[in-house]
Motif scaffolding. Structure first.
Motif, short mmCIF file in Angstrom:
data_model
loop_
_atom_site.label_atom_id
_atom_site.label_comp_id
_atom_site.label_asym_id
_atom_site.label_seq_id
_atom_site.Cartn_x
_atom_site.Cartn_y
_atom_site.Cartn_z
N ARG A 92 0.83 -1.21 0.00
CA ARG A 92 0.00 0.00 0.00
C ARG A 92 0.86 1.26 0.00
NH1 ARG A 92 -5.00 -1.40 4.06
NH2 ARG A 92 -6.15 -2.67 2.57
N ALA A 93 1.93 1.26 0.79
CA ALA A 93 2.83 2.41 0.84
C ALA A 93 3.48 2.62 -0.53
CB ALA A 93 3.89 2.21 1.92
N ARG A 94 3.87 1.54 -1.16
CA ARG A 94 4.48 1.63 -2.49
C ARG A 94 3.50 2.20 -3.50
NH1 ARG A 94 6.43 -3.55 -6.00
NH2 ARG A 94 7.12 -2.42 -7.82
N LEU A 95 2.25 1.73 -3.46
CA LEU A 95 1.23 2.23 -4.39
C LEU A 95 0.93 3.71 -4.13
CD1 LEU A 95 -1.24 -0.79 -4.50
CD2 LEU A 95 0.36 -0.06 -6.28
N ASP A 96 0.86 4.08 -2.85
CA ASP A 96 0.63 5.49 -2.51
C ASP A 96 1.76 6.36 -3.04
OD1 ASP A 96 -1.74 4.84 -1.23
OD2 ASP A 96 -0.88 4.91 0.79
N ASN A 97 2.99 5.88 -2.91
CA ASN A 97 4.15 6.61 -3.40
C ASN A 97 4.11 6.75 -4.93
OD1 ASN A 97 6.67 7.96 -3.18
ND2 ASN A 97 7.71 6.07 -3.76
N GLN A 98 3.72 5.67 -5.62
CA GLN A 98 3.62 5.71 -7.08
C GLN A 98 2.57 6.73 -7.51
OE1 GLN A 98 2.79 1.65 -8.18
NE2 GLN A 98 4.94 1.14 -8.43
N GLU A 99 1.42 6.75 -6.82
CA GLU A 99 0.36 7.70 -7.15
C GLU A 99 0.83 9.13 -6.92
OE1 GLU A 99 -3.04 6.51 -4.87
OE2 GLU A 99 -3.37 4.71 -6.06
N GLU A 100 1.59 9.34 -5.86
CA GLU A 100 2.12 10.66 -5.56
C GLU A 100 3.07 11.12 -6.66
OE1 GLU A 100 4.96 12.29 -2.11
OE2 GLU A 100 3.14 11.30 -1.39
N VAL A 101 3.95 10.22 -7.10
CA VAL A 101 4.91 10.54 -8.16
C VAL A 101 4.17 10.82 -9.47
CG1 VAL A 101 6.76 9.59 -9.62
CG2 VAL A 101 6.83 9.30 -7.13
N GLY A 103 1.15 11.89 -9.82
CA GLY A 103 0.46 13.17 -9.67
C GLY A 103 1.40 14.35 -9.87
N THR A 104 2.61 14.22 -9.37
CA THR A 104 3.62 15.26 -9.52
C THR A 104 4.02 15.41 -10.99
OG1 THR A 104 4.47 14.80 -7.31
CG2 THR A 104 5.90 16.06 -8.78
N VAL A 105 4.19 14.30 -11.67
CA VAL A 105 4.56 14.31 -13.09
C VAL A 105 3.43 14.93 -13.92
CG1 VAL A 105 5.06 12.86 -15.10
CG2 VAL A 105 6.15 12.37 -12.91
N ALA A 106 2.19 14.60 -13.57
CA ALA A 106 1.04 15.13 -14.32
C ALA A 106 0.92 16.65 -14.16
CB ALA A 106 -0.24 14.45 -13.86
N GLU A 107 1.34 17.16 -13.00
CA GLU A 107 1.26 18.61 -12.77
C GLU A 107 2.31 19.36 -13.56
OE1 GLU A 107 1.61 19.10 -8.57
OE2 GLU A 107 -0.33 18.18 -8.16
N ALA A 108 3.42 18.70 -13.87
CA ALA A 108 4.55 19.37 -14.55
C ALA A 108 4.27 19.63 -16.01
CB ALA A 108 5.81 18.52 -14.42
#
Length: 108
Positions: A92-101, A103-108
């Protein structure tokens, strides 16, 4: 989303994934016309609803899942519950981290 929960709006899920009806519904063994009826409000049978959840919401590639995988998970749950919980938490932590990354890439 729990097993056999009502799928809120299959059309919305399909559109978010950027798929046409043929692409979306054929991945779970439903014809385009059948999928169109479900998108228009016809009740979906539980097996179709569950396949939609697994394939399009949970993003599970069913062609890679084997019976043995489920047997291993059940064995692990029964014989090593602490290890199972620890592994589940790590995933779950790994998936949360992937979603965060992502999301950051999508904002750029």
């Amino acid at each position: 989303m729990k097993l056999f929960d009502k799928i809120p709006n299959p059309r919305e899920i399909r559109r978010k994934l950027g798929l046409n009806q043929q692409e979306f519904w054929s991945r779970i063994g439903v014809t385009q016309s059948g999928g169109s009826r479900y998108e228009s409000g016809r009740n979906m049978p539980k097996p179709v609803r569950e396949l939609l959840r697994l394939v399009h919401v949970e993003q599970i590639d069913l062609s890679k899942v084997r019976r043995e995988d489920f047997e291993i998970v059940e064995y692990l749950k029964e014989t090593h519950p602490d290890l199972y919980k620890s592994l589940r938490k790590a995933v779950r932590a790994r998936l949360d981290n992937q979603e965060e990354v992502e999301g950051t890439v999508a904002e750029a």
